[in-house]
Design a protein around this motif. Structure first.
Motif, PDB file in Angstrom:
ATOM      1  N   ALA A 459      45.006  39.841  39.614  1.00 32.11           N
ATOM      2  CA  ALA A 459      43.595  40.847  40.525  1.00 32.11           C
ATOM      3  C   ALA A 459      43.036  41.517  39.008  1.00 32.11           C
ATOM      4  O   ALA A 459      42.018  41.353  39.649  1.00 32.11           O
ATOM      5  N   ARG A 746      36.127  46.450  42.590  1.00 31.08           N
ATOM      6  CA  ARG A 746      36.856  45.741  42.321  1.00 31.08           C
ATOM      7  C   ARG A 746      38.163  45.674  42.017  1.00 31.08           C
ATOM      8  O   ARG A 746      39.767  44.585  42.792  1.00 31.08           O
ATOM      9  N   ASN A 750      41.319  44.632  44.259  1.00 27.33           N
ATOM     10  CA  ASN A 750      42.167  42.908  44.533  1.00 27.33           C
ATOM     11  C   ASN A 750      43.180  43.577  44.950  1.00 27.33           C
ATOM     12  O   ASN A 750      44.171  42.981  45.375  1.00 27.33           O
ATOM     13  N   ILE A 786      40.884  37.397  47.192  1.00 28.99           N
ATOM     14  CA  ILE A 786      40.836  37.891  45.393  1.00 28.99           C
ATOM     15  C   ILE A 786      39.318  37.245  45.043  1.00 28.99           C
ATOM     16  O   ILE A 786      38.852  37.904  44.119  1.00 28.99           O
ATOM     17  N   ASN A 789      36.324  38.056  46.488  1.00 34.28           N
ATOM     18  CA  ASN A 789      35.492  39.337  45.953  1.00 34.28           C
ATOM     19  C   ASN A 789      35.294  39.860  44.749  1.00 34.28           C
ATOM     20  O   ASN A 789      34.572  40.772  44.222  1.00 34.28           O
ATOM     21  N   SER A 790      36.619  39.030  43.725  1.00 35.44           N
ATOM     22  CA  SER A 790      36.304  39.177  42.296  1.00 35.44           C
ATOM     23  C   SER A 790      34.731  38.657  41.747  1.00 35.44           C
ATOM     24  O   SER A 790      34.202  38.872  40.983  1.00 35.44           O
TER      25      SER A 790
END
Length: 819
Positions: A459, A746, A750, A786, A789-790
């Protein structure tokens, strides 16, 4: 693999001084790190060795720093442990060839393609179409994995990539067709899926099994151990079904869980390797800027020779349109130079006699002779490349927290799984008179799958490494953990004046001489000639442009931040700040009014004395950078307090501060006093960044929470900085801070998402009501979330990254060269 017989005897470590008394330190570079749990595994394995005192592992820079007692253990023994637990090593004193990194990525890509084919086939073998929900999971896997497979194969050509993607889907299509037509019966489905599971564990991913074994035998319960426990639990569950003990038992789904768990771990490994390889492309771009040859001028003749044969002091010719081969100083000619590929500045910059040139920049219409000032490892590009590759990243605080949690998380998951398994066996036997084996096995395997921790482990690093790659593309090198975490929390930025707020190219504007003006300038130039300070070079350049003969000086001595001492034809000469000469007993009264007048209009005044008598003053001016006003304005709008710190006089500093909009000024301070200023501003826990030209600002850059070196010049002290602005643009500081804030935000998102899915999934799995495949689906959703989102909601970033790396293997490259 690095660990063959030939390389085992090679020194794959670098020795460094240890801060622990009586201890030695080595630095090792490690290949194969994927997430924070890998760092924990290494720290545990090495830390348990007798004689090892301290181990720090950096995931983002793939290296370990080990402090040890040389009387008790040798570096070879330490590194042997790293090899035993499954990691490869390479020489930390050398840049790892990019071809090796891309070859690793290609190898992992092939492994992933096999795992994807196996996963799709396993899904087809257990698929029961009974509505939209039943096809949602296989559809999502196809939508994610098939485009990735196509992108991996794309360098071979669109047709081959399309055929390859179809070949990956084909076994799944045949398996599903076989089931629907009755060619593959239910008993056969279990056996076929079991073969797939064993093939993936022992054939496709044996490296995971090997690393799990090496960790487990040392008592280290890491993510590889947890993965293999889950995988073998699935195999065990499937074998139970093959025995036929329980009717209507989901034999094939248990085997499918093993395939999918291993596939997802391979996918995670490949993605992590992809992001790290992608982030190093900025370094490759810098390396490719350096030409292979240069036109060496000897005795009036030009000869094209390899750059490696060029030495400091050589003269090279740079013709129109050529890329400048080395760092140097123009000694003849006038031209414009395009520095955009080095600094990001699109406007061509004029260069004439005395001006510096950076290797890798593109020459314009003029032909110039250049005296080489730096070559090889000392050059500007080599500095940037070396420190991007060799930077000692400090893990941000949130990573420390995640590491601590994960080190107890894995054994906790194993314990919970065992308790769930035994609890349902014993509990159901106690209540119903017979054990509910099916539900107990479901609970145990469900917990292991739901608890699979690689989502948490990747993450933070994934967000950080992605941000580093983005920053590098913008001409910003974020070297340390502080750059990613602390920079976003900075409340005060200390700015140097010369070279940061100003152009850093001062010129002589006025001369006030008591006697002969040209004699004054020639004397000052002679004394300053050995110095590389911008003011010194400006005085020397002014004398050269006037055609003056510059005498030879002896006994040169630089007094940092104040001036210089020298001897010219036996006469002692002082050149420097008026205050410096005053402290040496020089009477400044004859020109005190001139000094005041010049400083009032923002000039930097340099006084000259010979034999203890004032000869005159030279006023230098430096233009405000066109981006300085906008940068300071943006800082204020962002709630950041700008402070100007300069060694220049108060009037000149006030003049610059007024122009750019800075209210707080600290003028006339020495480099070590700038560090004290930073400490003062840090009082009360305030986060302070220092921006400097990286020459005399090193103490303050190191003292600051975040040190920022401007890299538009050729003398950046990247050793001292957390952030290096390669692009010659002051507003890039704000871009770097925005990148830092975005990265840390971020990262927190995560980590929260990962723990949220695990926190919900594990208790649900203990009920024994969560179907094994659905447990895996839920975990896959967590990790997929994750990654999405990254990537910032831009899937194209992933496919662009895939297309930008791993184009050729070393052999392919050799074939190209032969052509």
């Amino acid at each position: 693999m690095t660990t063959d017989t030939a390389t085992k005897d090679e020194q794959l470590w670098d020795e460094e001084p240890s801060h622990l008394e009586g201890r030695a330190r080595i630095r090792a570079r490690i290949a194969g790190l994927h997430c924070s749990l890998c760092t924990g595994t290494i720290e545990k394995a090495l830390g348990r060795q007798a004689g090892v005192d301290q181990v720090a592992v950096s995931l983002t820079h793939e290296q370990a720093l080990i402090d040890y007692d040389p009387k008790l253990i040798k570096p070879q023994e330490i590194l042997a442990t790293l090899r035993d637990i499954g990691y490869d090593l390479y020489d930390p004193r050398k840049l790892r060839p990019f071809e090796d990194e891309e070859a690793d990525l290609i190898r992992e890509g092939k492994r992933l393609l096999l795992a994807v084919a196996a996963s799709l086939t396993a899904i087809a073998l257990i698929l029961e179409v009974s509505g939209i929900w039943s096809v949602l999971v296989p559809a999502s896997v196809v939508v994610l994995m098939v485009p990735v497979a196509y992108a991996i194969l794309l360098p071979a050509g669109k047709t081959r990539a399309a055929l390859g993607a179809l070949a990956i889907i084909a076994p799944a299509g045949l398996a599903y067709a076989g089931r629907e037509t009755g060619l593959i019966t239910d008993p056969a489905t279990g056996w076929v899926t079991g073969v797939l599971a064993l093939a993936v564990v022992f054939g496709v991913a044996p490296h995971i099994l090997r690393m799990a074994y090496q960790a487990a035998r040392r008592g280290i319960l890491n993510q590889h151990v947890l993965l293999e426990v889950g995988a073998f639990a699935g195999i065990a569950g499937g074998i139970i079904g093959l025995t036929g003990i329980f009717p209507d038992y989901p034999t094939a789904p248990f085997f499918a869980v093993t395939v999918l768990v291993a596939n997802y771990h391979i996918f995670s490994e490949w993605l992590s390797l992809l992001v790290k390889t992608r982030s190093s492309q900025a370094v490759r771009k810098l390396l490719e800027l350096q030409p292979d040859t240069a036109r060496l001028v000897r005795e009036g003749r030009e000869e094209e020779v390899p750059v490696a044969q060029i030495s400091v002091g050589d003269i090279v010719r740079v013709r129109p349109g050529d890329r400048v081969p080395v760092d140097g100083r123009v000694i003849e000619g006038h031209t414009t130079v395009d520095l955009s590929l080095v600094t990001g500045e699109p406007v061509p910059i004029e260069r004439a006699t005395g001006d510096e040139l950076i290797g890798g920049s593109i020459n314009g219409a003029g032909s110039v002779l250049v005296e080489v000032t730096r070559t090889g490892a000392d050059s500007f590009l080599a500095q940037v490349v070396r420190h991007v590759e060799d930077a000692r990243a400090l893990k941000p605080g949130i990573l420390h927290l995640v590491d601590r949690v994960l080190r107890v998380y894995t054994p906790t998951v194993l314990i919970v799984a065992a308790v769930a398994l035994l609890g349902w066996l014993v509990g159901s036997w106690a209540v119903a008179g017979e054990p509910d084996v099916r539900r107990a096995v479901f609970a145990g395997i469900g917990v292991l799958v739901m608890g699979y921790p690689c989502a948490v482990g990747i993450a933070a690093p994934l967000a950080i490494v992605r941000a580093a790659g983005e920053a590098a593309d913008k001409g910003i090198i974020m070297r340390t953990g502080e750059a990613f975490q602390t920079f976003g929390q900075v409340q005060t930025i200390v700015l140097d004046k010369t070279g940061t707020l100003t152009e850093g190219r001062p010129t002589v504007r006025e001369i006030e001489a008591i006697g002969d003006e040209e004699q004054l300038l020639a004397t000052a130039a002679a004394a300053e000639n050995p110095s590389e300070h911008p003011l010194a070079r400006a005085i020397v350049t002014a004398a050269e442009q006037r055609g003056l003969t510059i005498p030879t000086s002896d006994d040169f001595e630089s007094v940092t931040g104040l001036g210089v001492r020298a001897s010219i034809e036996g006469n002692p000469v002082l050149v420097g700040r008026p205050a410096f000469l005053h402290d040496q007993g020089i009477d400044l009264n004859p020109l005190s009014s001139a000094v005041t007048r010049l400083e009032d209009i923002g000039r930097t005044v340099v006084a000259v004395a010979v034999d203890g008598r004032l000869q005159g003053v030279i006023a230098l001016g430096d233009d405000i950078r066109p981006d300085a006003i906008r940068a300071v304005t943006e800082m204020r709008e962002a709630g950041i307090r700008p402070v100007l710190a300069t060694g220049d006089n108060g009037r000149a500093a006030a003049h610059v501060a007024a122009e750019v909009g800075i209210e707080e000024i600290r003028a006339g301070i020495l480099p070590e006093e700038k560090a004290a200023l930073v400490r003062e501003l840090q009082a009360g826990g305030n986060r302070v960044a220092m921006v400097g030209d990286g020459i005399n600002d090193a103490p303050a850059l190191m003292q600051a929470d975040v040190g920022i070196a401007m890299g538009g010049g050729t003398d950046i002290a990247v050793e001292s900085a957390d952030v290096v602005i390669v692009r010659d643009d002051l507003t890039a500081i704000l871009e770097a801070q925005r990148t830092s804030r975005s990265s840390y935000r971020r990262t927190r998102q995560n980590v929260s998402l990962a723990f949220l899915f695990n926190g919900i999934g594990i208790p649900a799995a203990t009920t024994g009501l969560v179907y094994p495949v659905w447990a895996m689906v839920a975990m896959a959703l967590s990790v997929t979330t994750i990654f999405i989102n990254s990537l910032g909601g831009r899937p194209s970033l992933l496919f662009e990254a895939i297309s930008s790396v791993g184009r050729t293997t070393p052999d392919d490259g050799e074939d190209e060269r032969k052509k």
